[in-house]
Enzyme design. Sequence first.
Site, short mmCIF file in Angstrom:
data_model
loop_
_atom_site.label_atom_id
_atom_site.label_comp_id
_atom_site.label_asym_id
_atom_site.label_seq_id
_atom_site.Cartn_x
_atom_site.Cartn_y
_atom_site.Cartn_z
CG HIS A 136 -5.34 -3.00 3.39
ND1 HIS A 136 -6.16 -3.91 2.76
CD2 HIS A 136 -5.74 -1.78 2.97
CE1 HIS A 136 -7.03 -3.26 2.00
NE2 HIS A 136 -6.80 -1.96 2.11
CE1 TYR A 163 -4.29 -1.02 -0.53
CE2 TYR A 163 -3.39 -2.96 0.56
CZ TYR A 163 -4.38 -2.36 -0.21
OH TYR A 163 -5.43 -3.10 -0.69
#
Lengths: 738, 738
Positions: B419, B265
Amino acid sequence: MMFLQFKQYLYTMQRALCVAVFLFVAAMCPKVIAAQHPNLVITASDVVAMRQAMTQPGLFQDAFRAKVADVDQLLLEPVDIPVPLHAGGGYTHERHKNNYKLMFNAAVLYQLTGDVKYANHVRDMLLEYAKLYPTLPIHPQKKSSNAGKLFWQGLNEAVWLVYTIQAYDAIIPALDDATRQTIENGVLRPVALFLSEQSPHTFNLVHNHGTWATTAVGMTGYVLGERDWVEKALYDLEKSGKGGFLRQLDELFSPAGYYNEGPYYQRYALMPFVTFAKAIEVNEPERKIFEYRDGIVLKAIETTIQLSYNNLFFPLNDAIKSKGIDTIELVNGVAIAYGLTGETGLLSIAQQQDQILLTGDGLKVARAIEQGLATPFDFKSIAFGDGADGMQGAFVVMRQRNHGDQALVFKATAQGLGHGHFDKLNWQFYDTDEEIVSDYGAARFLNVEAKFGGRYLPENKTYAKQTVAHNTLVVDEISHFEGITKEGNKHHPELLFFGNHERVKIAAATIDSAYPDTAFTRTIALLNLAPEKSLVVDVLSAESDSVHQYDLPVHYQGHLIETNFELNTQLSALTPLGQDSGYQHLWLKSSATPKGPLAKVTWLNKNGRFYTLTALQSQGTNVLFTQLGANDPQFNLRAENAFIFRVANAKSHDFVSVLEPHGEYNPSKEYTLTGSSQVVDLIHQRHDEVQVIEVSFNDGSVYVLAFHLGQESEGMHAFIHKGQKFQFSSHFQLFDIQ
Amino acid sequence: MMFLQFKQYLYTMQRALCVAVFLFVAAMCPKVIAAQHPNLVITASDVVAMRQAMTQPGLFQDAFRAKVADVDQLLLEPVDIPVPLHAGGGYTHERHKNNYKLMFNAAVLYQLTGDVKYANHVRDMLLEYAKLYPTLPIHPQKKSSNAGKLFWQGLNEAVWLVYTIQAYDAIIPALDDATRQTIENGVLRPVALFLSEQSPHTFNLVHNHGTWATTAVGMTGYVLGERDWVEKALYDLEKSGKGGFLRQLDELFSPAGYYNEGPYYQRYALMPFVTFAKAIEVNEPERKIFEYRDGIVLKAIETTIQLSYNNLFFPLNDAIKSKGIDTIELVNGVAIAYGLTGETGLLSIAQQQDQILLTGDGLKVARAIEQGLATPFDFKSIAFGDGADGMQGAFVVMRQRNHGDQALVFKATAQGLGHGHFDKLNWQFYDTDEEIVSDYGAARFLNVEAKFGGRYLPENKTYAKQTVAHNTLVVDEISHFEGITKEGNKHHPELLFFGNHERVKIAAATIDSAYPDTAFTRTIALLNLAPEKSLVVDVLSAESDSVHQYDLPVHYQGHLIETNFELNTQLSALTPLGQDSGYQHLWLKSSATPKGPLAKVTWLNKNGRFYTLTALQSQGTNVLFTQLGANDPQFNLRAENAFIFRVANAKSHDFVSVLEPHGEYNPSKEYTLTGSSQVVDLIHQRHDEVQVIEVSFNDGSVYVLAFHLGQESEGMHAFIHKGQKFQFSSHFQLFDIQ
């Protein structure tokens, strides 16, 4: 640390100086070594040319310098000729292998540089061998009838002599007579005699073990002046012509140069064939060995290359899957072939091999590459007839460029002796650099001692050779020929036809001997449709008078993405699919009974493309999803995946399917294109002797492939399909009907 | 066929002619387009330089020509602005994604060529969007609180606007006022308002979704002259500074530029950060955005590269494993960073990315590469502190070159929000281009609609995030923080120390919050020993006042070759190892209770090297071999392998092991070297606060690694080992004792 660095520096300087001196000496006195030796693969005149080339920057000089660096490093280690103890992968095995390679390389460097340190090292090793060899019994790890003394297999012993006699040949100018006598009588003659007189079964065998033996003995015959040994090598111990090198050339290759054990052993077998042929050509050009049997040796080299995809050999029959065209056997083959033919396509193979040999032919290859003469090798669609007469079935390779390179392999060959698998009418598919529908190859970790001594694992017999490990028909969970090699060797399929048109490559074959009362026929085609659309069509028809269970596995490479039917997956308990014939190794992961007319299975390969197999679904056909690994106590098997179409009770059955590459998964660029199958309909019909496959796509395009399996295929075949009349000549035709 | 070829030929000629004309026009009239636009990532002065560069052969011209070819092809297709229907991977989703990319590329080509066909196509698309957008409700496939209208996620809507506003900015010179009003009022303002005023939660969120939203709205503010939007983008809707782009820069990166969600990410988040920062720099250089927070944007770019191995990002937390440094986000990042800094190490990354941007910075990169300025990027051993203050644990990367590139990753970070995985003190090891001890990454097939709409699969939560999917401690078969993200977000490990010496890279961390009554501490080191000998040392100590079951999994990549203990393999029935926390997905394949003092497991990786993990074996430790795939009805999981050290009943336990790369398996060249472990002994001792690991090899070499985990590490630490006195300062030392 500083001291070590300084020593390293001195050593490097010293080596550079040596190379420079060699190059100078080599340039000044090109004839310092007698002309009579060497005279096998390398000749005295090759040596002259190579000495010249060594002095000029380029591929050949690079290869020479790399070899000097390697060998000089190894020369620092003491000579070690251990008493043989270990099997493949073990210390004494690897040591004796390394010894013959070192002797060979050092001997070549002696020829190239004239530096006696190389010759002396080889001499010292040979003198040790001459002491050891006469004391040796049969190897303690002997496992087969073809045992050795230095090695557990006589095969390795023959390979040892093939290298060693070349090494000896090259250092002869540096040896006095007494030393020659000691070496020849102590080891060279005894090994040659052990491989010939004392191993008549292997020596006379028309088999690759026999080829290594005859090559070793024949080349030794040339060097030691034993012309009788050469005759025996060529015609067998009795000089009957029933065995020997020429008979091996007659029988082990088909007329097109296909070797009966399959691509992996073709590659392996090639080495003695090309080596001995080259030595014969050098010593007795009047035998015209490279013209023998319409140039069979060169055909064998060319065919070996044709039997590869993306640099790797098709892994059919016993085969290590990572073996490719950079293998030393084919480096030799390509160099010798180029030396003879000057075919520039071979140079692009040599470029991929990235290895220049220090031989006369190696030099020719190096020069030609430097001159930019390489052209792409012409990979073709070919049906290689199997058997000495080329009529015992065929190994069919169909290729096309569509999106990426595609290859469809159809194995309708004879059994292929002891390394053959029970996989009549098996197929494989490759696309965009990867295996899509695959073959397990051999269950073996070559030379990894922890894995069964590096030999074929028990699972090679219990799984990898069995029919269910392949993409072909299994009747009643029994392998072809009941898994008995001797039975398999007696029979072979018939190739019905092979066609190679622009948009259609197609082959059909049949066999009625794999099972007592079931015959099966397979027609398989690779179609090039609209731009970037391609298709494999597969029709396998089983016929019997009695009721059987028919299984047709598809071993797929990739991750299962989608099925168009409901899966009944085993969630919390797995059991093997069967008890025997390889089935005991398959975990049954999921089963399904598709309801629609078409059963679709989609997977994603690591090449980033999707593949959907669409099968015509008949009443009661089940689809079983399996994963390999049951009954595998030592984790010897890879966890590969398959699905199996199963018809439980039928006398006859047609398995009809198409395999469709589609789309692209690109997680790096974050897009996915056409992740679902584009085939919307599939029809199979029989119109008398004509069979018709109609495939419809979601873009509205519809194709009809018609084929005729009968003998008299010369006239026109007509049929009515959907009210429209079609006709074609020969065996097949593709029609665009929309 | 002939006709088609002729058409193709005409088309090719026509395109070549167009390019030639463009190049001529571009060279003759470089100022044909107003200077005020574009003014975001590309500026009017960039355009002048690019028009000049287009006329000269080279990387930039190649990139330009390739883009012209791509875009011209796409311009042949009709404009399609469909009513939104599908989730990721579905038609309307992919179409709207392709639309914004096409608008962006066509607009750039309009600037470069001056050809109004490009501007007109963008205009036509925007006019269609202006008609459609006001009619749209929330997307029918909405799945999260952050919904969109054109897309199922508001996130995609923001990305759409980031591209589209740049496209619009670039075609403004070609638009009349009425058209501008229609487009701005019909779609650009509504989307910007939807993303800001109407989605305050997301817009104000300090999270990558917020960054995309603020970037989109802020850039739109610059183009439409809405400076208030820019202020809101920078400081949140209330301009409070509690949210907004600057707050995101403050909080989402650590001082070293590590992004709290992990490498995957980080890469994704980078795009809006570098894009908006560049636009701010262009429009308001006085804000000195690239100097903000000690140059955090540039640090984030550099760190993104550091978080990769062999071109791929470390797949920790939710991550698609095939994502690498060639990702478009980092292509942008590298170009912008190079444009600002001129650091030549970035050029070698750009070379691997092999993609030249049609921007001013892209041109600088292209020219510098052509001038041969590229130098190797300096991959370092670094402990990236996590959290806004850099004190919430760390992401530690240890590297060395030994035989091949090696990287040891130690994940002692905070949770990483939604996440994040439950993998405190997890590790990974890479060697010679491959993963050796691995992390599953995310369970997801990005954009593959058949796989749960391309979203995170259910198994991402039930397996991939769970602790047992990682190489770290699981207590009582329960994941860290009981698998509750909110709990995880409250805590983080402490990095005890990190050391980076020539022969030793080492880090230690501890956490006492992952379990209610168990704390654990891990020390992990990468050692560079004799030439070509390397070792990972791992000491994990679990401590509790009560009795627990401790599991330590090792997820290995490769084929199991050997264990030095007997395996009790399940031959004909598999069941899952457990019921929950990911254990329900693991088939128990084999279990063992090693008897000796050392338990060894050897595997063979596809890079051709062997790896042996040697663990100190205490009474009653079991080794469980698992394969992933149970309770997986849709075949969503990869069949990966692990072994788990299990201590069934203990209050405290030290797991001590070393991982040793060794040997080479080369089936192509047919040799196997050092297939067995060379470690013959392993000792772990505690001398007060000093811990000692002694490793002995079969060549007689013995190494002692001593370390000290305490706070006051500045003085000397002395200990007696085998009667010999040792001492060291700081936290650790490696001693060669033989």
